[in-house]
Each structure stands twice: as C-alpha cells, then as structure tokens.
Design an enzyme around this catalytic site. Structure first.
Site, PDB file in Angstrom:
ATOM      1  N   HIS A  94       0.835  -1.204   0.000  1.00  0.00           N
ATOM      2  CA  HIS A  94       0.000   0.000   0.000  1.00  0.00           C
ATOM      3  C   HIS A  94       0.870   1.254   0.000  1.00  0.00           C
ATOM      4  O   HIS A  94       0.548   2.255  -0.639  1.00  0.00           O
ATOM      5  CB  HIS A  94      -0.896   0.057   1.240  1.00  0.00           C
ATOM      6  CG  HIS A  94      -1.880  -1.058   1.338  1.00  0.00           C
ATOM      7  ND1 HIS A  94      -1.722  -2.111   2.209  1.00  0.00           N
ATOM      8  CD2 HIS A  94      -3.035  -1.285   0.672  1.00  0.00           C
ATOM      9  CE1 HIS A  94      -2.749  -2.940   2.072  1.00  0.00           C
ATOM     10  NE2 HIS A  94      -3.558  -2.472   1.149  1.00  0.00           N
ATOM     11  N   GLY A 124      -3.161  -1.641  -7.204  1.00  0.00           N
ATOM     12  CA  GLY A 124      -1.981  -2.484  -7.362  1.00  0.00           C
ATOM     13  C   GLY A 124      -2.178  -3.510  -8.472  1.00  0.00           C
ATOM     14  O   GLY A 124      -3.262  -4.080  -8.626  1.00  0.00           O
ATOM     15  N   ASP A 137      -3.375  -7.397  -7.731  1.00  0.00           N
ATOM     16  CA  ASP A 137      -4.746  -7.868  -7.933  1.00  0.00           C
ATOM     17  C   ASP A 137      -5.151  -7.541  -9.362  1.00  0.00           C
ATOM     18  O   ASP A 137      -5.938  -6.623  -9.621  1.00  0.00           O
ATOM     19  CB  ASP A 137      -5.684  -7.205  -6.915  1.00  0.00           C
ATOM     20  CG  ASP A 137      -5.377  -7.670  -5.510  1.00  0.00           C
ATOM     21  OD1 ASP A 137      -5.284  -8.892  -5.302  1.00  0.00           O
ATOM     22  OD2 ASP A 137      -5.185  -6.828  -4.617  1.00  0.00           O
ATOM     23  N   GLN A 195      -8.899  -7.529 -10.305  1.00  0.00           N
ATOM     24  CA  GLN A 195      -9.572  -6.346  -9.755  1.00  0.00           C
ATOM     25  C   GLN A 195      -9.254  -5.118 -10.605  1.00  0.00           C
ATOM     26  O   GLN A 195     -10.137  -4.333 -10.960  1.00  0.00           O
ATOM     27  CB  GLN A 195      -9.114  -6.138  -8.310  1.00  0.00           C
ATOM     28  CG  GLN A 195      -9.518  -4.789  -7.724  1.00  0.00           C
ATOM     29  CD  GLN A 195      -9.254  -4.706  -6.237  1.00  0.00           C
ATOM     30  OE1 GLN A 195      -9.981  -5.278  -5.454  1.00  0.00           O
ATOM     31  NE2 GLN A 195      -8.226  -3.991  -5.830  1.00  0.00           N
TER      32      GLN A 195
HETATM   33  O1  PAF Z   1      -8.003  -3.954  -2.986  1.00  0.00           O
HETATM   34  C1  PAF Z   1      -8.658  -3.630  -1.972  1.00  0.00           C
HETATM   35  O2  PAF Z   1      -8.108  -3.375  -0.901  1.00  0.00           O
HETATM   36  C2  PAF Z   1     -10.164  -3.525  -2.071  1.00  0.00           C
HETATM   37  O3  PAF Z   1     -10.672  -4.501  -2.925  1.00  0.00           O
HETATM   38  C3  PAF Z   1     -10.662  -2.135  -2.482  1.00  0.00           C
HETATM   39  C4  PAF Z   1     -10.218  -1.788  -3.877  1.00  0.00           C
HETATM   40  C5  PAF Z   1     -10.150  -1.094  -1.503  1.00  0.00           C
HETATM   41  C6  PAF Z   1     -12.193  -2.094  -2.438  1.00  0.00           C
HETATM   42  O4  PAF Z   1     -12.691  -2.381  -1.163  1.00  0.00           O
END
Ligand code: PAF
Length: 310
Positions: free
Chosen positions: A52, A172, A175, A178
């Site tokens: 992060h 990121g 993932d 996502q």
């Molecule tokens: O990747 C994450 O931490 C979560 O899926 C996100 C994008 C914050 C959505 O809750």
C-alpha cells in the site's frame, strides 16, 4: 518507502461531507502555491503494508493532494467470518499512510457508506468477475466494484475547484483481475478518473509481496518462488518475440514439491478472455496478461505478469 517520513500525520475524516470539504481546501492550498490541481485517490481496506505504501508514494509523486480511503467493505467478503476477523487498526494505518505521503484518510463508518444496509442495486463485474478469483469467491467482484464506484464518487474533486483538476486513482497490479474490472468500470461507464496501475512489489528472490506470505515457512516461501519464475519465463519469451509455450511453465509448477496449481492462464488484458492467437506456437507480439494461482502449504497465492506494452 521512507522518502516522506517528515510528512505531517494525515488528517482523518469520517464523513463524505468532511472528505469533500477537506479535499477542496487542500486543492485550493496546493494551487495557490502554484501546484498543478490534481488529486490522487488510493482505495484500501486498511491493514496497510509495504504494498500500500508504494501505491500512496506513487500517488504522492504524481498529485498535489493524496487521499487514502480506509474502509473494510462487508459486501466483497464471501465468508462473513473473514469480514469479522479482518484486521482494523486505524492508528497503524495512519502512520504508514503518513509515512508514504498521504494528506488525508477517509475512514467512514459502515453507516456512512451503506446507510440502508446492503444496497438493493449492486454493480455487476459481468463475465470478468466470474472467472479466476471470482470462480472461488462468488459475488466478490460485484461487491468490490460497488464500493469502488462509491469511493470514486466520494473522492472526485468538487466541480467548484479549479476547472482542470486531474483525478487519478491507484490500484496495485498484484490484484490484476480487480484492476482489469475497475478499468472496465471507468471505460464502460465513463468515469472521469484516470486509473493508475502500480507494479507488484517483490521480495529480493522474486516472491510477490502479500500479507499471506507470513503464513508460509521459509521452505514454503522458497517453494512458492516457482510461481514468479514461471511468470518471468513467459516475460523473457515475450520480450524475445518467441512463442510463449505456457505448457512448459505449467510443467515447472507441477514439478515443484508442495505447490498445488489452481490456474495458469495467458489472457487478453482487457477482457480476461483467451488470446486471439495461439501463444503456444505463434511468436509473441502485442499484449497479454499471465495469471497464476496456487496453494502452497494450504495458503492460496496469486501472481501475474503483464506482457507487451501494458
Ligand atoms: O483492494 C482492496 O483493498 C479492495 O478490494 C478495495 C479496492 C479497496 C475495495 O474495497
């Protein structure tokens, strides 16, 4: 990531109204000081770690104002027990976010984001959300997409701020599914935000950093290295414009003791569908995404490698 250690502790806001007001104020201050009007949003579920911090640091490098959202989204958990035991430590998160350069943390109560409880309308990730990680977590990507859509709205600079405010959101590459789904959201539904992918952070040996790695013994971590090795093999072949021959990467993983392969797929990065050409035989050109998931010592790990210009 310690370049921004001197940064003041980020301000924490709890409501959308406070977020909007604080965002506006920070943008005004930045532009008054001659900076480009730009806001970078970093959506997280808290439990912040080095990965992060990289997202936040990149947002810091590219924007006048950096907002981190810290919200554990119930509707993307397929197992309610996982949601309940998800780590929550805002103080620790604020220290990491501040160290990486965040100005503001939006940490809403659940009632702020979901005042009526479970939304009656959820966004659908469509077929992109049904495969790979979605196959073992039904509903996960719809819940993720719904909260991301809300967070993108909440963070969007107010139209009253300087006209050309640039709005960027950071996700990121770890993932990858996502990220692909969020990109489709922005593309298909016309969100006025630029999605900025942040490369995977790897250990010195190549293991993709994940909060799950701490559940692996040193021996299991070494065994797991076959995943990144198999991906780098695909990268080398792509860069040399050779046929990828993914079957050889699969054989590599299959022969690694203690590693149980779930999937290894080379797909189109925009649709996550199989490539239009036969990558086993055709010299590689263009773009692709290689996705891998496996269990090592009972722990499920994912990794991926973008190939070509993506
Ligand atoms: O990747 C994450 O931490 C979560 O899926 C996100 C994008 C914050 C959505 O809750």
């Amino acid at each position: 990531v310690s370049r921004h250690d001197q940064q003041a502790a980020p301000r924490i806001v709890r409501t959308v109204a406070e977020l909007k007001a604080a965002g506006r104020e920070l943008l005004e201050t930045a532009t008054a000081a001659g900076r480009e009007a730009s806001l970078g949003l970093v959506p997280t579920m808290g439990a912040l770690h080095e990965g992060h911090a990289r997202l936040i640091a990149q947002a810091r490098d590219e924007n006048a104002v950096v907002v981190v959202t810290d919200f554990v989204n119930r509707f993307q958990f397929d197992d309610p027990a996982d949601f309940e035991r998800y780590p929550r430590d805002l103080e620790a998160d604020a220290a990491i976010a501040g160290g990486a350069g965040a100005d503001l943390i939006f940490a809403p109560e659940e009632s702020e984001v979901y005042p009526d409880g479970r939304p009656r309308v959820l966004l659908s990730a469509g077929t992109l959300g049904e495969k790979f990680e979605g196959a073992s977590r039904p509903g996960h990507f719809d819940g993720m997409l719904t909260v991301v859509a809300k967070l993108l709205h909440y963070g969007m600079p107010d139209p009253a701020t300087p006209a050309a405010t640039m709005y960027r959101a950071y996700f990121g590459q770890k993932d990858a599914q996502q990220l692909a789904i969020v990109r489709r959201l922005v593309h298909d539904l016309g969100y006025p935000v630029q999605i900025r992918p942040v490369p995977i952070v790897r250990s010195a040996k190549g293991l993709a950093l994940s909060s799950r790695n701490r559940f692996l013994t040193e021996e299991q971590q070494d065994a797991a290295l076959v995943l990144s090795r198999s991906l780098f093999l695909m990268k080398e072949r792509a860069e040399a414009h050779l046929p990828l021959r993914p079957v050889e990467a699969v054989a590599m993983i299959d022969s690694a003791p203690g590693v149980e392969l779930d999937y290894f797929e080379v797909v189109d990065p925009g649709t996550l569908e199989p490539l239009a050409f036969n990558c086993a035989q055709t010299p590689f050109t263009g773009e692709a995404l290689v996705l891998v998931a496996a269990r090592v010592g009972g722990i499920r790990l994912i990794d991926n490698m973008p190939l070509g210009a993506i």
